[in-house]
Design a protein around this motif. Structure first.
Motif, PDB file in Angstrom:
ATOM      1  N   THR A   1     -46.711  -6.313   8.635  1.00  0.00           N
ATOM      2  CA  THR A   1     -47.963  -6.343   7.872  1.00  0.00           C
ATOM      3  C   THR A   1     -48.969  -5.333   8.428  1.00  0.00           C
TER       4      THR A   1
ATOM      5  N   TYR B   1     -43.778  -4.592  -5.317  1.00  0.00           N
ATOM      6  CA  TYR B   1     -44.403  -5.671  -4.564  1.00  0.00           C
ATOM      7  C   TYR B   1     -44.887  -5.159  -3.216  1.00  0.00           C
TER       8      TYR B   1
ATOM      9  N   LYS C   1     -43.954   0.850   3.739  1.00  0.00           N
ATOM     10  CA  LYS C   1     -44.277   1.430   2.424  1.00  0.00           C
ATOM     11  C   LYS C   1     -43.668   2.818   2.282  1.00  0.00           C
TER      12      LYS C   1
ATOM     13  N   ASN D   1     -47.859  -2.608  -3.315  1.00  0.00           N
ATOM     14  CA  ASN D   1     -49.131  -3.219  -3.707  1.00  0.00           C
ATOM     15  C   ASN D   1     -49.504  -4.391  -2.809  1.00  0.00           C
ATOM     16  N   SER D   2     -48.888  -4.437  -1.633  1.00  0.00           N
ATOM     17  CA  SER D   2     -49.142  -5.552  -0.726  1.00  0.00           C
ATOM     18  C   SER D   2     -49.746  -5.056   0.587  1.00  0.00           C
ATOM     19  N   ASN D   3     -49.865  -5.968   1.500  1.00  0.00           N
ATOM     20  CA  ASN D   3     -50.381  -5.651   2.831  1.00  0.00           C
ATOM     21  C   ASN D   3     -49.282  -5.229   3.792  1.00  0.00           C
TER      22      ASN D   3
ATOM     23  N   ILE E   1     -42.255  -9.825   3.354  1.00  0.00           N
ATOM     24  CA  ILE E   1     -42.154  -8.367   3.207  1.00  0.00           C
ATOM     25  C   ILE E   1     -40.750  -7.882   3.551  1.00  0.00           C
TER      26      ILE E   1
ATOM     27  N   PHE F   1     -55.627  -5.513  -1.703  1.00  0.00           N
ATOM     28  CA  PHE F   1     -54.213  -5.570  -2.066  1.00  0.00           C
ATOM     29  C   PHE F   1     -54.026  -6.574  -3.194  1.00  0.00           C
ATOM     30  N   ASN F   2     -53.071  -6.255  -4.049  1.00  0.00           N
ATOM     31  CA  ASN F   2     -52.738  -7.186  -5.127  1.00  0.00           C
ATOM     32  C   ASN F   2     -51.974  -8.403  -4.614  1.00  0.00           C
ATOM     33  N   PHE F   3     -51.220  -8.204  -3.523  1.00  0.00           N
ATOM     34  CA  PHE F   3     -50.409  -9.290  -2.982  1.00  0.00           C
ATOM     35  C   PHE F   3     -50.584  -9.342  -1.469  1.00  0.00           C
ATOM     36  N   ILE F   4     -50.827 -10.523  -0.965  1.00  0.00           N
ATOM     37  CA  ILE F   4     -50.881 -10.749   0.484  1.00  0.00           C
ATOM     38  C   ILE F   4     -49.598 -11.500   0.853  1.00  0.00           C
ATOM     39  N   LEU F   5     -48.745 -10.824   1.610  1.00  0.00           N
ATOM     40  CA  LEU F   5     -47.440 -11.376   1.953  1.00  0.00           C
ATOM     41  C   LEU F   5     -47.319 -11.559   3.460  1.00  0.00           C
TER      42      LEU F   5
END
Length: 363
Positions: A193, A236, A247, A239-241, A211, A202-206
């Motif tokens: 993360t 996913y 990434k 657009n996440s953390n 992840i 972010f759109n998604f916090i995972l």
């Protein structure tokens, strides 16, 4: 526990050891005098070895004790059938069906007589042993069952061994691409993360576990030729953390994705699914169908239109999406069309980067 002679004889007959069964029973004649099952079993055993005279005698003795037993009637009918006396055989088969309407052997024998009831054919069936299908049934041969189980177990063991062997070589022959360079390191898994979340949205916090699981899903989908499914997992992550390094690897995986055609495209997202959360479907390929409107051709040769997504009559209308082609395409606006394109985003609205179209040549 010791078994009686009748039970042992039936075990012999199920294994098709008829001579052994006959010898075993004949030695107990004084014990089983006037016993229906004894005479019936001996008659069936003699029938299977081809001693029709002895079989007929034993069946007659059994008939004095019980008249309507289906096994007895099948045995006597088979004797008449072997002799070519189809009229007498039919009488017995009709009696069987009167008592047991669902009896398949009697019904099958009557059909045989109707189609192949001539004496020459009956002789050939007796000679080849095919006539035995109309004899009283013996049940499943346990020796064959054991053989089948042994062969099945051997096949399963062979498959397990082959599967293990393939796994031990990491299934190199089945890999679509060698993606070892994109495997996550232990540090990347442990620190999956982004550390500072205060400067970004972010759109998604995972979680780290989510992840790494989505990243591995993307790799697996890719190896199984499911690029759209892999792209969704990549989106996913993007657009996440997720950390920058993960990434970057996810973006690198996208360079391996192939451009599909109408035959190879799979896992196509629906128009409604894309509308619910469009950021997950960016760069996915679709082959949506419908009617087109608002055609525009520009000076640079590019071409735009609106695709009214739905069925051929638009009785099931899902929505409208803009389609952009880098060069002009020939589309009949009056006919149903399917457009193969990649989902893109502009000013918060999705559109398709069109690649090819399909329209039937028939009206």
């Amino acid at each position: 526990m010791a078994k009686d002679a009748l039970s042992l004889a039936w075990s012999d007959m199920k294994c098709r050891h008829f001579a052994t069964a006959i010898k075993r029973l004949e030695s107990r004649a004084d014990v089983y005098e006037e016993n229906f099952e004894y005479y019936l079993t001996l008659g069936i055993a003699c029938l299977y070895v081809g001693d029709v005279g002895a079989s007929s005698s034993y069946f007659q003795m059994a008939r004095k004790i019980k008249l309507t037993d289906t096994r007895l009637l099948l045995g006597q009918a088979a004797i008449f059938l072997r002799r070519g006396d189809t009229a007498r055989a039919l009488q017995y088969y009709l009696e069987i069906l009167e008592n047991d309407p669902q009896n398949k052997i009697a019904a099958s024998a009557m059909e045989f007589i109707r189609i192949h009831g001539d004496y020459d054919t009956i002789c050939r069936w007796v000679d080849t042993g095919r006539i035995e299908q109309f004899y009283p049934p013996l049940g499943i041969n346990p020796q064959k069952v054991r053989l089948v189980c042994f062969v099945t177990a051997a096949c399963i063991a062979g498959c397990v061994f082959a599967f293990s062997l393939l796994n031990s070589h990491k299934k190199i022959l089945n890999l679509r691409q060698d993606l070892s360079v994109l495997e996550l390191s232990s540090d990347e898994k442990n620190q999956a993360t982004e550390k500072d979340l205060s400067t970004q949205s972010f759109n998604f916090i995972l979680s780290s576990k989510e992840i790494t699981k989505k990243y591995q899903n993307a790799l697996n989908f890719f190896q199984n030729h499911k690029d759209n499914a892999a792209q969704i997992e990549v989106n996913y992550i993007l657009n996440s953390n997720a950390s920058v390094s993960i990434k970057n690897k996810a973006s690198m995986l996208m360079t391996y994705f192939e451009i599909p055609d109408f035959d190879s495209i799979s896992d196509v997202p629906s128009f409604s699914d894309v509308g619910k959360n469009n950021c997950l479907y960016i760069d996915c390929w679709v082959d949506w169908g419908g009617k087109i409107a608002n055609l525009k051709t520009y000076e640079n040769g590019s071409f735009d239109c609106d695709l009214l997504v739905g069925d051929e009559s638009l009785s099931r209308y899902e929505g409208t999406v803009r389609v952009h082609f880098d060069s002009a395409v020939n589309i009949d606006p009056n006919k149903y069309v399917k457009i193969l394109g990649k989902i893109a985003l502009e000013d918060g609205m999705i559109f398709l980067k069109g690649r090819s179209v399909y329209q039937s040549v028939y009206n």
